[in-house]
Structure formats: structure tokens, C-alpha cells
Design an enzyme around this catalytic site. Structure first.
Site, PDB file in Angstrom:
ATOM      1  CG  ASP A   1      -1.840   1.185   1.278  1.00 54.79           C
ATOM      2  OD1 ASP A   1      -2.524   1.411   0.268  1.00 54.79           O
ATOM      3  OD2 ASP A   1      -1.892   1.903   2.289  1.00 54.79           O
ATOM      4  CB  SER A   2       0.317   4.772  -0.829  1.00 52.87           C
ATOM      5  OG  SER A   2      -0.872   4.931  -0.109  1.00 52.87           O
TER       6      SER A   2
ATOM      7  CB  CYS B   1      -2.537   1.397  -2.809  1.00 52.59           C
ATOM      8  SG  CYS B   1      -2.650   3.105  -3.352  1.00 52.59           S
TER       9      CYS B   1
ATOM     10  CD  GLU C   1      -2.085   9.263   6.927  1.00 50.83           C
ATOM     11  OE1 GLU C   1      -1.248  10.148   7.159  1.00 50.83           O
ATOM     12  OE2 GLU C   1      -1.845   8.248   6.272  1.00 50.83           O
TER      13      GLU C   1
ATOM     14  CB  CYS D   1      -9.566   5.708  -0.432  1.00 45.49           C
ATOM     15  SG  CYS D   1      -8.102   6.313   0.444  1.00 45.49           S
TER      16      CYS D   1
ATOM     17  CG  HIS E   1      -6.215   6.487   4.555  1.00 48.69           C
ATOM     18  ND1 HIS E   1      -5.330   6.057   3.604  1.00 48.69           N
ATOM     19  CD2 HIS E   1      -5.470   6.952   5.581  1.00 48.69           C
ATOM     20  CE1 HIS E   1      -4.089   6.277   4.044  1.00 48.69           C
ATOM     21  NE2 HIS E   1      -4.152   6.817   5.237  1.00 48.69           N
TER      22      HIS E   1
END
Lengths: 264, 264
Positions: free
Chosen positions: A11-12, A74, A153, A185, A187
Site C-alpha cells: 500500500d502507499s 492501495c 490520519e 480508498c 483509509h
């Protein structure tokens, strides 16, 4: 036959840990090598060429650990680099886009499908293309939500202002009365409650982390690559930036402490 | 003597264009080579070691263009990499931290100084250290505001939700009744109006872009490195990711169209 080689996941950054979490649930006996490209995170606003270059580097890193399959956790990388990766490497490679699209199609009946993700994921049109294959008649309404990554985040997962930002971002999807919403995504599952509340009970949220874990299990079974172990799979995490922040944030994504985290 | 060599400026991305803008105002005859490390942006949540590595690469890139002085426009890079860069290269290198600290000290009288920036900038303690040198008795209150970068890049510079987020971030600084507030990140000048409004008229905002341009002019004069041209300086912009998005965003930061933007 039992194939004890690990599954590779990249993943990024830290978001792909939502995939690790689901993978452990679905395939608890499999070992996992995870690579988070934290020196280059985020991918979501970068160009296709740059993301392709990073993705190839990430696969090369995982191959050093003799992985039997690679999951591109990702969404941005899955959206723009997957065909290139499959042409370039022999190892089976699973992206998050097609499993997510399939699941959304299954949940939507004859209704519209909503899609949220980073700018690059949305502008790539990868989800639309995948949905065209599995549900050619369904209409897709998409909306980039770039602030969601920073909010997740920042830990503002149930913050009043996150709810207000969600209200603003999701308004066109709500207005279009989508039947399902793809969280495009890694996240975004952290903001699940906020998004769910905003969209209302009638809308099914599609978390690609779940779908990709199921897809991985199917592929490993088909190709006789499953381990015979039923539990006790180990996870090792590698990152391109320093491990401390990743380990700290990671706990929030994985739902438990990360034991082994190293600089790649 | 007239030194026609260009000034080099680097930043993690597009934010450093606020420095270019001020530089053009103060030194309109100087040519500028700008490097935006957009493949690695943002630096603000990355580790010191990684930021040092990127910063060295950035200086090496600028040196290829025979620059006479380098400005580290990025606050995060200035905070953690400046001493290393000065030890490693002969070219004069100017950071944004000390000029910002000096200006804040000058504006604060006997009052407290506020500081906002990225997580890495704040946790580095670089501004506190600089302020200790120039104003050892003044108290500093700092607060990381990581969402400000995404909000500026998203173009939500006067959005209602940006005002609410600013209200939340700035509350402790307001409560502490700071006399000046250092905008310790090159993205923050885009939110100038929102921050100004929230802090109130009595608080002076210190935009390091302005201070570093003045500092650069002083150093060039001292070392006889100024060009004799009074106007007509050219700017060339290089980026590590693709140029399009940079050019688009850049217009907002520079206040005018970027004519020459290339992939490095």
C-alpha cells in the site's frame, strides 16, 4: 499440498492494514509480508507515471520475500498500475478495484452505485471500467474526497468537523439516491461510522478490504496455493520511511499492536 | 560586479511558490530555478532521516543549474535538514526558520510567540531553538495543524469548514494571548485570511516567505552576489512528479500563471 510461502501486500502507507485485518479474518493461517511506501505516501494526488514507478518498486521488494501472491491494497495503485504490474511479473497479483466493483454490483440491485476515492483513483475511471464489465447497466456517481485521508490520519474519525466535511462531500451521492457506496480508498473504512450515518441506513457501504480478502482466498484455493495451517499466520511489516509513526498509526487501522515493523 | 547566476529554491511541493512570489517582489531582476519534490510531497509527517535524504537530492538537482544561493523554502526541511545541508555543500543555503524567528521576535515586544506548522516541524523544536537565540526570554506556544496543508491544496481557502477547523486548531494559541503567530509552513499563507480572522486584529502573522526573501537579499548584497538587473528575472520550475497538477495549483500560490514547468 500446503504452500507455506507468505502473501505479499503493499500500500502507499498505513491504509492497507485494513486489508491485512480482513485477510487475517478470512485466511488466519497465512503468513503476510506487508510493505507500506511511507516515504512516498500519499499516492492519491500523484501522476499515473509516478504511481506506476513506485508500484513496480514495491512488487520488487515483496518478491525478495518469496511471496506466492501479491495484493495491491492501495486503490490508487490498483486503479492505474495493475495492468502494467500483471504484464511485468509472473506472480499472481490481486487489486482492490475489481473485487470492490463486483461486491457493489451484487449489492445494488437495479439502483445506482456511488463511488468515493482519491482524485487519481476517481479520474482514472478504473472503477467505472470494472463496473461496466460486471454491471453494464448500472449508473455510477463518483466524487473525490481528498480530505478524508488526512482526517483519518489525524485521528478525527468521529469528529464533529469530519461529519460536516462528509456531509458536504457526500451530498451529490445522497441526492442521486445511490443504493451502494464503494469506499474506494483504504483509509476510508476508518470513517465508516461517519459515512454510514451521513448516507443513511438504506445505503450499503462496500469496503474493498473485505472483498479483496475473499477474492484472495478464492484465487489461492483455485491455484492450490493455500497453506494447510488453520491459524497462527505471522505478519511482518516493512516501510520506506521510519517505522515509529507507522506502528503508532497502524494500531488504529489493524485494531491491534504491530509486533514486527522494520525500515525496508 | 553583477552575478547573473540564478537563485535556487526548493520545496516539498507547491507551497514554496509563496517564497518565489516574495522573492520576485524583493529581487525582481534575479533569475530563479525552483524545484518542487512533488513525487515525495508532503514532508510534514515523514521522518527526519527521510527528509534529510530528499533534501540532499534536491540541492544536488539545483546545483546542476549553477545556482549562486539556495533557499530551502520548506519549513519541515529547514527545520530538520539545514545544518546537514550547510555541512555538505559550499553554496550559501538559506532556510526559512531563522528569518521567521527573527521577524516574530521583532514583532512580539514582550509578548508570547505562537507557532503553527506540520507535525515534523513542530516536533523538531527548530523554531524554539532559533527563537531562543534571538529572543531568549519570550515564551513560545506551538501547535501542529496538519489538516491546513490538505485544506490549502483542496482550495478550501475561505471555506466555512476551514474556518471551523482553524477555530479548533488555534484555540490554545488564542487562549495564551500570543502577540505574533509564525505561519511555519509554506502552505499556510494561503489560509492567511482565515487565520487572521480567527486570531483577531491584535495578533501579527509572520509569513516566513516574506522574511526569507528579505534575508536572501541581505546575503546576496553582503557577498556581492546580486545581479545588476533591476527587473525581468526569469523563473523556471521543475518537479519530480508530472508538471500539470503543479502548474494548476501553482497559479493559486504564485498569483500568476507559471510559464515554464518541466519534469526534473
Amino acid at each position: 499440498m500446503s504452500d507455506k510461502r507468505p502473501i505479499g501486500i503493499f500500500d502507499s502507507g498505513v491504509g492497507g492494514l485494513t486489508v491485512v485485518k480482513e485477510m487475517r479474518r478470512v485466511l488466519p493461517g497465512e503468513d503476510i509480508i506487508y510493505f507500506g511506501d511511507t516515504a512516498h505516501v500519499p499516492y492519491g494526488a500523484k501522476s499515473k507515471e509516478t504511481i506506476k514507478r513506485f508500484s513496480i518498486e514495491n512488487v520488487n521488494f515483496l518478491l525478495k520475500y518469496n511471496v506466492k501472491l501479491i495484493v495491491v491494497a492501495c486503490n490508487t495503485s490498483s486503479s492505474v498500475a495493475l495492468p502494467l504490474l500483471r504484464r511485468s511479473f509472473k506472480v499472481p497479483i490481486v487489486g482492490v478495484v475489481m473485487p470492490g466493483a463486483r461486491r457493489a454490483a451484487a449489492l445494488s440491485g437495479y439502483g445506482k452505485i456511488g463511488l468515493i476515492g482519491t482524485r487519481t483513483t476517481i479520474s482514472s475511471g478504473a472503477y467505472e471500467k470494472a463496473l461496466k464489465k460486471v454491471a453494464p447497466k448500472l449508473k455510477v456517481i463518483s466524487k473525490p474526497c481528498p480530505l478524508f485521508v488526512s482526517l483519518a490520519e489525524e485521528g478525527w474519525t468521529s469528529h464533529r468537523l469530519t461529519r460536516l466535511i462528509a456531509k458536504e462531500y457526500l451530498a451529490p451521492l445522497k441526492k442521486a439516491k445511490v443504493k451502494s457506496l464503494i469506499l474506494g480508498c483504504t483509509h476510508y473504512p476508518l470513517l465508516y461510522q461517519v459515512i454510514k450515518r451521513e448516507m443513511g441506513k438504506g445505503v450499503r457501504l462496500v469496503d474493498s478490504a473485505r472483498s479483496v480478502a475473499d477474492e484472495t482466498a478464492i484465487i489461492l484455493r483455485e491455484r492450490s496455493l493455500l497453506t494447510s495451517a488453520r491459524k497462527g499466520g505471522m505478519q511482518k511489516f516493512f516501510v520506506s520511511d521510519e517505522p515509529m509513526r507507522f506502528a503508532g498509526l497502524g494500531k488504529r487501522f489493524l485494531g491491534k499492536k504491530l509486533k514486527y515493523v522494520r525500515k525496508a
